[in-house]
Design an enzyme around this catalytic site. Structure first.
Site, PDB file in Angstrom:
ATOM      1  N   TYR A  52       0.837  -1.200   0.000  1.00 19.24           N
ATOM      2  CA  TYR A  52       0.000   0.000   0.000  1.00 19.24           C
ATOM      3  C   TYR A  52       0.874   1.253   0.000  1.00 19.24           C
ATOM      4  O   TYR A  52       1.645   1.493   0.938  1.00 19.24           O
ATOM      5  CB  TYR A  52      -0.937   0.026   1.203  1.00 19.24           C
ATOM      6  N   SER A 215     -13.584  -3.775  -0.196  1.00 22.14           N
ATOM      7  CA  SER A 215     -14.348  -3.025  -1.211  1.00 22.14           C
ATOM      8  C   SER A 215     -15.855  -3.140  -0.993  1.00 22.14           C
ATOM      9  O   SER A 215     -16.605  -3.498  -1.907  1.00 22.14           O
ATOM     10  CB  SER A 215     -13.980  -3.496  -2.619  1.00 22.14           C
ATOM     11  N   PRO A 216     -16.348  -2.817   0.203  1.00 19.34           N
ATOM     12  CA  PRO A 216     -17.775  -2.984   0.489  1.00 19.34           C
ATOM     13  C   PRO A 216     -18.685  -1.980  -0.209  1.00 19.34           C
ATOM     14  O   PRO A 216     -19.909  -2.115  -0.111  1.00 19.34           O
ATOM     15  CB  PRO A 216     -17.840  -2.807   2.013  1.00 19.34           C
ATOM     16  N   GLY A 220     -18.220  -4.691  -9.337  1.00 17.34           N
ATOM     17  CA  GLY A 220     -17.165  -5.275 -10.139  1.00 17.34           C
ATOM     18  C   GLY A 220     -15.872  -5.297  -9.338  1.00 17.34           C
ATOM     19  O   GLY A 220     -15.882  -5.255  -8.108  1.00 17.34           O
ATOM     20  N   VAL A 225     -17.756   2.968  -7.347  1.00 16.72           N
ATOM     21  CA  VAL A 225     -18.623   2.912  -6.175  1.00 16.72           C
ATOM     22  C   VAL A 225     -20.079   2.886  -6.632  1.00 16.72           C
ATOM     23  O   VAL A 225     -20.466   3.642  -7.524  1.00 16.72           O
ATOM     24  CB  VAL A 225     -18.366   4.122  -5.259  1.00 16.72           C
ATOM     25  N   PHE A 226     -20.889   2.033  -6.023  1.00 11.15           N
ATOM     26  CA  PHE A 226     -22.301   1.948  -6.425  1.00 11.15           C
ATOM     27  C   PHE A 226     -23.181   2.927  -5.655  1.00 11.15           C
ATOM     28  O   PHE A 226     -24.245   3.324  -6.139  1.00 11.15           O
ATOM     29  CB  PHE A 226     -22.836   0.520  -6.269  1.00 11.15           C
TER      30      PHE A 226
END
Length: 305
Positions: A52, A215-216, A220, A225-226
């Protein structure tokens, strides 16, 4: 914030954790503020990896922690190793070298949890065992786990290891649910019925391994971001409806959906925005009904058989 037990260990942490991948972009003072804010809201597990920020995220975290009043013993530091430039490496020497590097960058004598980051096709479990034994006996690492591994890969490791693997870090969100889809579409002939992960969700519950959901908020694999995304109007309408009903944000509802699962899944939230994390932390106090959980699942585009 509610506490959960991590695997079979004696570690109990807040049920939401903070992923520090983006911390390399912050100043030491801003990072200190993020850490203090997280702990104030019960988020006390900080997830790192040697890659990271090319290692800088761990360095920034360590420098920032010194500017707070938080004791090292009051937080859980988790880091990962095994991803290198263009290949994966679970060799004994790389694991040992990686841990030494993380210890130096994190300015700590021990790491609470070490995860093997992504499966290495050339893994020799005997070497992993030797590395883990040396790290445990030296006091450098207290607990071990994996990331993105299936049951048979875990079983292969367990054949050789002396310590339980307490964590498996896997991608999971309202818009990424293969581990849930297959369990609902048993003996069907359509795509959601395909078992892509060897029933890792049920395996983890049977073996008392904590799943950490990375990645909550993504759909995909790193596609975006949804939450608040115009591509998903039905899901966002339902998120907003429940957010208004519960008096929280839509992001908190998305996390509450993961927390509602009885597997005690721990979301790894990667935001460096203090206000957003404060709002997300309220998910721990939300109890979605069974009906609300399934409403969100269907609103994400899933059909029940």
């Amino acid at each position: 914030m509610k506490k959960i037990r991590l695997g079979t260990s004696d570690l109990h942490t807040g049920e939401i954790s903070l992923g520090c991948m983006r911390m390399d972009k912050l100043s030491s003072q801003d990072a200190a503020n993020v850490i203090e804010n997280a702990v104030e809201h019960g988020v006390d597990l900080f997830d790192h990896a040697d890659i990271y920020g090319g290692g800088k995220s761990e360095e920034v975290f360590a420098n920032a922690l010194k500017e707070t009043s938080i004791n090292r013993e009051d937080i859980v530091l988790q880091t990962k190793c095994g991803i290198r430039g263009g290949f994966f490496d679970f060799s004994k020497q790389h694991i040992l070298d990686s841990v030494d590097g993380s210890l130096q960058r994190l300015n700590t004598d021990y790491i609470d949890i070490l995860l093997l980051h992504r499966p290495d096709a050339l893994m020799e479990p005997e070497e992993v065992k030797e590395a883990f034994v040396k790290l445990k006996e030296s006091g450098k690492v207290r607990h071990f786990g994996v990331s993105n591994q299936n049951p048979m890969q875990i079983e292969l490791l367990k054949k050789y290891l002396q310590d339980d693997l307490i964590i498996n870090q896997l991608q999971l969100s309202l818009m990424f649910t293969p581990m849930i889809d297959a369990g609902l579409n048993v003996n069907m002939q359509h795509d959601p019925a395909v078992v892509r992960d060897s029933s890792i969700l049920d395996y983890s519950r049977l073996n008392e391994m904590t799943i950490q959901a990375w990645s909550p908020f993504q759909f995909g694999m790193f596609e975006g971001v949804f939450v608040g995304n115009d591509k998903f109007p039905e899901l966002n309408a339902k998120l907003q409806e429940l957010a208004e009903k519960k008096g929280v944000t839509d992001s908190a509802i998305a996390i509450a959906w993961i927390l509602r699962h009885p597997a005690n899944i721990q979301p790894v939230v990667g935001t460096m925005n203090m206000q957003r994390l404060s709002a997300i932390a309220k998910a721990s106090d939300i109890e979605l009904t069974r009906e609300e959980w399934y409403e969100l699942y269907r609103a994400a585009g899933n059909q029940l058989p």
